[in-house]
Design a protein around this motif. Structure first.
Motif, PDB file in Angstrom:
ATOM      1  N   LEU A 103       0.828  -1.209   0.000  1.00 50.33           N
ATOM      2  CA  LEU A 103       0.000   0.000   0.000  1.00 50.33           C
ATOM      3  C   LEU A 103       0.860   1.255   0.000  1.00 50.33           C
ATOM      4  O   LEU A 103       1.739   1.428   0.849  1.00 50.33           O
ATOM      5  CB  LEU A 103      -0.940   0.001   1.207  1.00 50.33           C
ATOM      6  N   ARG A 104       0.592   2.091  -0.966  1.00 52.74           N
ATOM      7  CA  ARG A 104       1.335   3.347  -1.120  1.00 52.74           C
ATOM      8  C   ARG A 104       1.155   4.213   0.130  1.00 52.74           C
ATOM      9  O   ARG A 104       0.056   4.375   0.632  1.00 52.74           O
ATOM     10  CB  ARG A 104       0.813   4.085  -2.349  1.00 52.74           C
ATOM     11  N   GLY A 105       2.245   4.722   0.661  1.00 49.43           N
ATOM     12  CA  GLY A 105       2.209   5.606   1.818  1.00 49.43           C
ATOM     13  C   GLY A 105       2.123   4.890   3.152  1.00 49.43           C
ATOM     14  O   GLY A 105       2.392   5.488   4.189  1.00 49.43           O
ATOM     15  N   ILE A 106       1.743   3.628   3.142  1.00 51.51           N
ATOM     16  CA  ILE A 106       1.621   2.858   4.386  1.00 51.51           C
ATOM     17  C   ILE A 106       2.734   1.824   4.479  1.00 51.51           C
ATOM     18  O   ILE A 106       3.254   1.546   5.548  1.00 51.51           O
ATOM     19  CB  ILE A 106       0.230   2.184   4.487  1.00 51.51           C
ATOM     20  N   GLY A 107       3.076   1.259   3.336  1.00 49.12           N
ATOM     21  CA  GLY A 107       4.162   0.296   3.287  1.00 49.12           C
ATOM     22  C   GLY A 107       3.787  -1.121   3.679  1.00 49.12           C
ATOM     23  O   GLY A 107       4.646  -1.990   3.763  1.00 49.12           O
ATOM     24  N   MET A 108       2.504  -1.384   3.888  1.00 45.18           N
ATOM     25  CA  MET A 108       2.071  -2.718   4.297  1.00 45.18           C
ATOM     26  C   MET A 108       1.671  -3.542   3.069  1.00 45.18           C
ATOM     27  O   MET A 108       0.957  -3.061   2.195  1.00 45.18           O
ATOM     28  CB  MET A 108       0.870  -2.609   5.241  1.00 45.18           C
ATOM     29  N   TRP A 109       2.142  -4.799   3.014  1.00 43.86           N
ATOM     30  CA  TRP A 109       1.776  -5.710   1.935  1.00 43.86           C
ATOM     31  C   TRP A 109       0.413  -6.320   2.220  1.00 43.86           C
ATOM     32  O   TRP A 109       0.144  -6.732   3.346  1.00 43.86           O
ATOM     33  CB  TRP A 109       2.817  -6.818   1.778  1.00 43.86           C
ATOM     34  N   THR A 110      -0.439  -6.365   1.194  1.00 37.13           N
ATOM     35  CA  THR A 110      -1.747  -6.984   1.322  1.00 37.13           C
ATOM     36  C   THR A 110      -2.004  -7.872   0.107  1.00 37.13           C
ATOM     37  O   THR A 110      -1.516  -7.599  -0.986  1.00 37.13           O
ATOM     38  CB  THR A 110      -2.883  -5.942   1.416  1.00 37.13           C
ATOM     39  N   SER A 111      -2.771  -8.909   0.317  1.00 39.97           N
ATOM     40  CA  SER A 111      -3.173  -9.782  -0.776  1.00 39.97           C
ATOM     41  C   SER A 111      -4.337  -9.127  -1.502  1.00 39.97           C
ATOM     42  O   SER A 111      -5.331  -8.743  -0.880  1.00 39.97           O
ATOM     43  CB  SER A 111      -3.578 -11.148  -0.225  1.00 39.97           C
ATOM     44  N   ALA A 112      -4.224  -8.997  -2.816  1.00 36.62           N
ATOM     45  CA  ALA A 112      -5.284  -8.374  -3.604  1.00 36.62           C
ATOM     46  C   ALA A 112      -6.179  -9.414  -4.271  1.00 36.62           C
ATOM     47  O   ALA A 112      -7.367  -9.171  -4.484  1.00 36.62           O
ATOM     48  CB  ALA A 112      -4.677  -7.461  -4.661  1.00 36.62           C
ATOM     49  N   LEU A 113      -5.605 -10.575  -4.597  1.00 31.74           N
ATOM     50  CA  LEU A 113      -6.360 -11.599  -5.313  1.00 31.74           C
ATOM     51  C   LEU A 113      -5.647 -12.933  -5.171  1.00 31.74           C
ATOM     52  O   LEU A 113      -4.423 -12.993  -5.280  1.00 31.74           O
ATOM     53  CB  LEU A 113      -6.444 -11.226  -6.802  1.00 31.74           C
ATOM     54  N   THR A 114      -6.412 -13.972  -4.910  1.00 32.42           N
ATOM     55  CA  THR A 114      -5.863 -15.339  -4.904  1.00 32.42           C
ATOM     56  C   THR A 114      -6.800 -16.225  -5.703  1.00 32.42           C
ATOM     57  O   THR A 114      -8.004 -15.947  -5.808  1.00 32.42           O
ATOM     58  CB  THR A 114      -5.713 -15.926  -3.481  1.00 32.42           C
ATOM     59  N   TRP A 115      -6.261 -17.267  -6.291  1.00 29.62           N
ATOM     60  CA  TRP A 115      -7.068 -18.223  -7.029  1.00 29.62           C
ATOM     61  C   TRP A 115      -6.392 -19.585  -7.004  1.00 29.62           C
ATOM     62  O   TRP A 115      -5.205 -19.689  -6.773  1.00 29.62           O
ATOM     63  CB  TRP A 115      -7.331 -17.752  -8.458  1.00 29.62           C
ATOM     64  N   ASP A 116      -7.211 -20.613  -7.239  1.00 33.55           N
ATOM     65  CA  ASP A 116      -6.739 -21.988  -7.192  1.00 33.55           C
ATOM     66  C   ASP A 116      -7.246 -22.747  -8.418  1.00 33.55           C
ATOM     67  O   ASP A 116      -8.464 -22.907  -8.587  1.00 33.55           O
ATOM     68  CB  ASP A 116      -7.238 -22.662  -5.908  1.00 33.55           C
ATOM     69  N   ARG A 117      -6.322 -23.125  -9.270  1.00 33.99           N
ATOM     70  CA  ARG A 117      -6.617 -23.907 -10.477  1.00 33.99           C
ATOM     71  C   ARG A 117      -7.761 -23.311 -11.294  1.00 33.99           C
ATOM     72  O   ARG A 117      -8.731 -23.981 -11.651  1.00 33.99           O
ATOM     73  CB  ARG A 117      -6.899 -25.358 -10.123  1.00 33.99           C
ATOM     74  N   GLU A 118      -7.639 -22.050 -11.594  1.00 26.12           N
ATOM     75  CA  GLU A 118      -8.629 -21.355 -12.418  1.00 26.12           C
ATOM     76  C   GLU A 118      -8.156 -21.323 -13.867  1.00 26.12           C
ATOM     77  O   GLU A 118      -6.976 -21.093 -14.128  1.00 26.12           O
ATOM     78  CB  GLU A 118      -8.827 -19.922 -11.922  1.00 26.12           C
ATOM     79  N   PRO A 119      -9.066 -21.522 -14.824  1.00 22.87           N
ATOM     80  CA  PRO A 119      -8.658 -21.482 -16.232  1.00 22.87           C
ATOM     81  C   PRO A 119      -8.754 -20.077 -16.832  1.00 22.87           C
ATOM     82  O   PRO A 119      -9.686 -19.327 -16.557  1.00 22.87           O
ATOM     83  CB  PRO A 119      -9.669 -22.420 -16.902  1.00 22.87           C
ATOM     84  N   ASP A 120      -7.763 -19.741 -17.616  1.00 21.19           N
ATOM     85  CA  ASP A 120      -7.792 -18.565 -18.483  1.00 21.19           C
ATOM     86  C   ASP A 120      -7.533 -19.068 -19.888  1.00 21.19           C
ATOM     87  O   ASP A 120      -6.862 -20.083 -20.081  1.00 21.19           O
ATOM     88  CB  ASP A 120      -6.729 -17.540 -18.085  1.00 21.19           C
ATOM     89  N   VAL A 121      -8.053 -18.350 -20.883  1.00 24.02           N
ATOM     90  CA  VAL A 121      -7.930 -18.787 -22.261  1.00 24.02           C
ATOM     91  C   VAL A 121      -7.043 -17.820 -23.028  1.00 24.02           C
ATOM     92  O   VAL A 121      -7.196 -16.603 -22.927  1.00 24.02           O
ATOM     93  CB  VAL A 121      -9.323 -18.897 -22.931  1.00 24.02           C
ATOM     94  N   ALA A 122      -6.105 -18.386 -23.788  1.00 21.52           N
ATOM     95  CA  ALA A 122      -5.210 -17.595 -24.626  1.00 21.52           C
ATOM     96  C   ALA A 122      -5.283 -18.128 -26.055  1.00 21.52           C
ATOM     97  O   ALA A 122      -5.554 -19.301 -26.284  1.00 21.52           O
ATOM     98  CB  ALA A 122      -3.776 -17.679 -24.102  1.00 21.52           C
ATOM     99  N   ARG A 123      -5.053 -17.239 -27.006  1.00 20.28           N
ATOM    100  CA  ARG A 123      -4.984 -17.609 -28.431  1.00 20.28           C
ATOM    101  C   ARG A 123      -3.737 -16.971 -29.037  1.00 20.28           C
ATOM    102  O   ARG A 123      -3.283 -15.931 -28.576  1.00 20.28           O
ATOM    103  CB  ARG A 123      -6.206 -17.101 -29.194  1.00 20.28           C
ATOM    104  N   ARG A 124      -3.265 -17.597 -30.092  1.00 23.98           N
ATOM    105  CA  ARG A 124      -2.152 -17.008 -30.843  1.00 23.98           C
ATOM    106  C   ARG A 124      -2.685 -15.838 -31.655  1.00 23.98           C
ATOM    107  O   ARG A 124      -3.625 -15.986 -32.421  1.00 23.98           O
ATOM    108  CB  ARG A 124      -1.539 -18.031 -31.793  1.00 23.98           C
ATOM    109  N   GLU A 125      -2.046 -14.690 -31.472  1.00 21.02           N
ATOM    110  CA  GLU A 125      -2.387 -13.489 -32.231  1.00 21.02           C
ATOM    111  C   GLU A 125      -1.100 -12.725 -32.475  1.00 21.02           C
ATOM    112  O   GLU A 125      -0.290 -12.577 -31.556  1.00 21.02           O
ATOM    113  CB  GLU A 125      -3.337 -12.575 -31.447  1.00 21.02           C
ATOM    114  N   SER A 126      -0.920 -12.247 -33.671  1.00 19.08           N
ATOM    115  CA  SER A 126       0.243 -11.414 -34.004  1.00 19.08           C
ATOM    116  C   SER A 126       1.561 -12.052 -33.562  1.00 19.08           C
ATOM    117  O   SER A 126       2.417 -11.391 -32.986  1.00 19.08           O
ATOM    118  CB  SER A 126       0.098 -10.026 -33.387  1.00 19.08           C
TER     119      SER A 126
END
Length: 136
Positions: A103-126
């Motif tokens: 966190l800016r100005g505070i200096g404390m680390w926080t977890s913003a997002l966690t996930w477990d075995r979640e799928p994302d999809v990618a394709r070949r482009e350019s």
């Protein structure tokens, strides 16, 4: 387990061959590096113009990144690729991970997002792999 149950729970598509897995891991590492450098344009270079996550488009993702980079003075992404499946020409990348920030100005680390075995999809482009959105 009965064959009918196994067939229903089988992963879609086929396992990605080693060269494809390596390419996707390299693309993920490059995007992670840009994220940790607080480089929104660099991160978005790995995202398709066709990106959709529900109502969110690539433009909305850009706004979310900029908000994160305003809130946190440092960010970290720890991502483990669990499996990659090829389905209809797309790569379904199952991963587990955590995004955290200091966190800016505070200096404390926080977890913003966690996930477990979640799928994302990618394709070949350019000539490279681009994220197009979450998996089903």
């Amino acid at each position: 387990m009965p064959a009918a149950v196994r067939a229903q729970s089988a992963e879609p598509g086929t396992a990605a061959p080693e060269p494809v897995t390596r390419e996707l891991q390299q693309a993920l590492a490059a995007a992670t590096e840009r994220f940790q450098a607080l480089d929104a344009a660099g991160v978005l270079g790995h995202v398709s113009e066709q990106y959709r996550n529900g109502p969110f488009s690539k433009a909305a993702l850009r706004e979310h990144l900029l908000a994160m980079f305003t809130l946190y003075d440092s960010v970290r992404a720890r991502i483990r690729v669990d499996e990659i499946r090829l389905v209809d020409g797309a790569a379904w990348v199952y991963s587990t991970g955590e995004i955290s920030g200091r966190l800016r100005g505070i200096g404390m680390w926080t977890s913003a997002l966690t996930w477990d075995r979640e799928p994302d999809v990618a394709r070949r482009e350019s000539g490279g792999w681009r994220l197009i959105g979450p998996g089903p």
